[in-house]
Design a protein around this motif. Structure first.
Motif, PDB file in Angstrom:
ATOM      1  N   SER A 142     -88.482 -70.656  -1.242  1.00 40.91           N
ATOM      2  CA  SER A 142     -87.925 -70.173  -2.316  1.00 40.91           C
ATOM      3  C   SER A 142     -88.727 -70.347  -3.643  1.00 40.91           C
ATOM      4  O   SER A 142     -89.224 -69.694  -4.440  1.00 40.91           O
ATOM      5  CB  SER A 142     -86.335 -70.419  -2.646  1.00 40.91           C
ATOM      6  OG  SER A 142     -86.333 -70.097  -3.833  1.00 40.91           O
ATOM      7  N   THR A 176     -91.678 -68.043  -5.545  1.00 37.27           N
ATOM      8  CA  THR A 176     -91.536 -68.051  -7.243  1.00 37.27           C
ATOM      9  C   THR A 176     -92.617 -68.354  -7.751  1.00 37.27           C
ATOM     10  O   THR A 176     -93.005 -67.670  -8.926  1.00 37.27           O
ATOM     11  CB  THR A 176     -90.412 -68.971  -7.619  1.00 37.27           C
ATOM     12  OG1 THR A 176     -89.021 -68.569  -6.836  1.00 37.27           O
ATOM     13  CG2 THR A 176     -90.121 -68.936  -9.044  1.00 37.27           C
ATOM     14  N   SER A 226     -84.587 -62.251  -6.835  1.00 35.57           N
ATOM     15  CA  SER A 226     -84.607 -62.868  -5.336  1.00 35.57           C
ATOM     16  C   SER A 226     -84.916 -64.285  -5.322  1.00 35.57           C
ATOM     17  O   SER A 226     -83.786 -65.241  -5.568  1.00 35.57           O
ATOM     18  CB  SER A 226     -85.742 -62.209  -4.482  1.00 35.57           C
ATOM     19  OG  SER A 226     -87.070 -62.597  -5.236  1.00 35.57           O
ATOM     20  N   THR A 227     -86.212 -65.005  -5.368  1.00 35.20           N
ATOM     21  CA  THR A 227     -86.553 -66.232  -5.512  1.00 35.20           C
ATOM     22  C   THR A 227     -85.797 -67.130  -6.718  1.00 35.20           C
ATOM     23  O   THR A 227     -85.257 -68.425  -6.472  1.00 35.20           O
ATOM     24  CB  THR A 227     -87.703 -66.690  -5.233  1.00 35.20           C
ATOM     25  OG1 THR A 227     -88.394 -66.147  -6.184  1.00 35.20           O
ATOM     26  CG2 THR A 227     -88.295 -66.231  -3.832  1.00 35.20           C
ATOM     27  N   SER A 235     -82.865 -70.130  -6.173  1.00 31.21           N
ATOM     28  CA  SER A 235     -83.271 -71.527  -6.414  1.00 31.21           C
ATOM     29  C   SER A 235     -82.404 -71.990  -7.732  1.00 31.21           C
ATOM     30  O   SER A 235     -82.289 -73.309  -7.845  1.00 31.21           O
ATOM     31  CB  SER A 235     -84.667 -71.880  -6.635  1.00 31.21           C
ATOM     32  OG  SER A 235     -85.211 -70.865  -7.894  1.00 31.21           O
TER      33      SER A 235
END
Length: 452
Positions: free
Chosen positions: A136, A140, A375-376, A380
């Motif tokens: 993740s 990123t 998403s990431t 996180s």
């Protein structure tokens, strides 16, 4: 950042500084927010930690916030405040989680550790959780540094027509390449000062110039958001407040890690005070005509060009710092020696080449920003921190560990954050992918000029 050979090693964020949090529990037991005050140690104060947290968030994200409001409508303004508070609470939970690790495994975590976010994931969720956290953060960083290259090329093209945006992508790729071969950056407080200073200058210039150059237009439109546009706005806002994975890294460098909660509040209030006025003024005065990059919506007077140059310098430094932990993580995976060598040059050059190819294929920073933000960054910053915190507090395997509990209201709030993150993240990611695959997006590709 460096990596180790332990099963919990991985990658930290681009920063080399840290932060902490909480209040002192009574009678040696820790309440949900309470942390045992550490022994006296050298380190940074909580106000300075707030500054470093602000430096982590301040940067490219604010440029897309007026467009984010265009995508969400005025509902995006309170949503910005809500998401800021939610990510801030997640950051506080990360700080408490790290102190829990120090309490339970002092022999491993008593001193400064370089990959605390991954260590938290490992202790809370095991090796699978560590791998999820690792990838993740890595993805990123890849997405974020790719956005930086596109932004630098776009901003440079805006103030000089010597080369096209696509050609500037190649120039910046070549310029940055040798800097990615460097080892671990040490004490980059200058870069943090530069990042915050550049963002403050850019925000002030944009805010003032919006009013100076504004002409009353009775035909300004404020379109109603769709599910697709609202999701993309959510992604942009999350990207602007992203960076929670670096918080434990910053906390590690604090003198008193129990004060981290103060640093989180200060850092997020600082970010919100910069972001919200620019986003509201940009959308309010320009409406649907606002550009994806607000710096390109306020003309090109000398003061605006100065702000653009300042932002480019900021992005150059941020790229180099952000790239380094990713490079070291890949070196760890591929068993490449942690010294300057041919393998390091080949591996890191390959990553830069991949990023440049992505930039040429999708030369629109907003498309990549929305994908990464949905998403990431969401995973996180929104999903993992509350889950890891609750898992650690609920783990009572060793009766010698200080007893901790989570009040019902806080547990409900944390699960709501996780739920919002999952629903918003999945929806945003799906629409971001659809947006990237749109034929119109391919028409903007630098490779389109080479098609027969």
């Amino acid at each position: 950042m460096t990596t180790t050979d332990s099963p919990r090693s991985s990658v930290s964020s681009a920063s080399s500084t840290g932060s902490s949090l909480s209040s002192v529990p009574s009678k040696g037991a820790a309440s949900d927010g309470g942390l045992q005050a550490p022994a006296e140690r050298a380190g940074i104060s909580w106000p300075m930690t707030s500054f470093f947290l602000l430096a982590q968030m301040a940067g490219a994200g604010f440029l897309s916030l007026p467009m984010a409001l265009n995508n969400t409508g005025w509902l995006g303004a309170p949503m910005m405040v809500l998401l800021c508070a939610a990510v801030g609470l997640a950051g506080v939970c990360l700080g408490i989680s790290w102190v829990i690790l120090e309490e339970r495994w002092p022999e491993e975590y008593g001193n400064t550790v370089r990959q605390p976010y991954m260590d938290i994931a490992y202790r809370a969720l095991g090796e699978p959780g560590r791998q999820v956290a690792l990838w993740s953060v890595l993805l990123t960083i890849i997405g974020g540094t790719t956005v930086f290259i596109i932004l630098m090329a776009q901003l440079t093209n805006a103030i000089t027509s010597a080369l096209s945006t696509c050609e500037w992508v190649l120039v910046y790729g070549a310029l940055l390449l040798p800097f990615t071969w460097l080892g671990t950056p040490k004490d980059f407080w200058q870069a943090s000062v530069m990042a915050v200073g550049a963002t403050i200058i850019a925000c002030l210039v944009v805010f003032v110039m919006l009013f100076v150059t504004h002409e009353d237009d009775p035909f300004i439109q404020y379109p109603n958001p769709t599910v697709s546009s609202f999701s993309l706005g959510f992604s942009s806002i999350l990207f602007a407040f992203g960076g929670a994975s670096v918080f434990p890294t910053v906390q590690n460098d604090m003198k008193d890690r129990t004060q981290f909660w103060k640093s989180v509040i200060g850092g997020f209030l600082g970010a919100l005070s910069l972001y919200l006025p620019v986003a509201a003024a940009g959308y309010g005065l320009l409406g649907s005509t606002v550009e994806g990059n607000i710096l390109l919506s306020v003309g090109f007077s000398p003061v605006v060009k100065f702000a653009i140059v300042t932002e480019i310098i900021n992005l150059l430094g941020t790229y180099i710092i952000s790239f380094n932990p990713m490079g070291q993580a890949f070196e760890e995976m591929l068993k490449i020696p942690s010294k300057f060598c041919v393998k390091r040059v080949a591996m890191r050059s390959s990553v830069v080449l991949i990023e440049v190819l992505i930039c040429l294929a999708i030369p629109d920073f907003g498309l990549i920003l929305n994908l990464v933000g949905g998403s990431t960054v969401t995973l996180s910053s929104f999903v993992l921190p509350p889950i890891m915190y609750m898992r650690l507090v609920d783990n009572a395997d060793n009766p010698k560990w200080p007893k901790r509990s989570i009040p019902l209201w806080l547990r409900i709030a944390l699960w709501e954050i996780v739920l919002i993150g999952i629903i918003g993240g999945v929806t945003s990611t799906v629409f971001a992918v659809i947006d990237i695959l749109n034929p119109d997006s391919f028409g903007k590709s630098c490779f389109a000029d080479f098609t027969p």
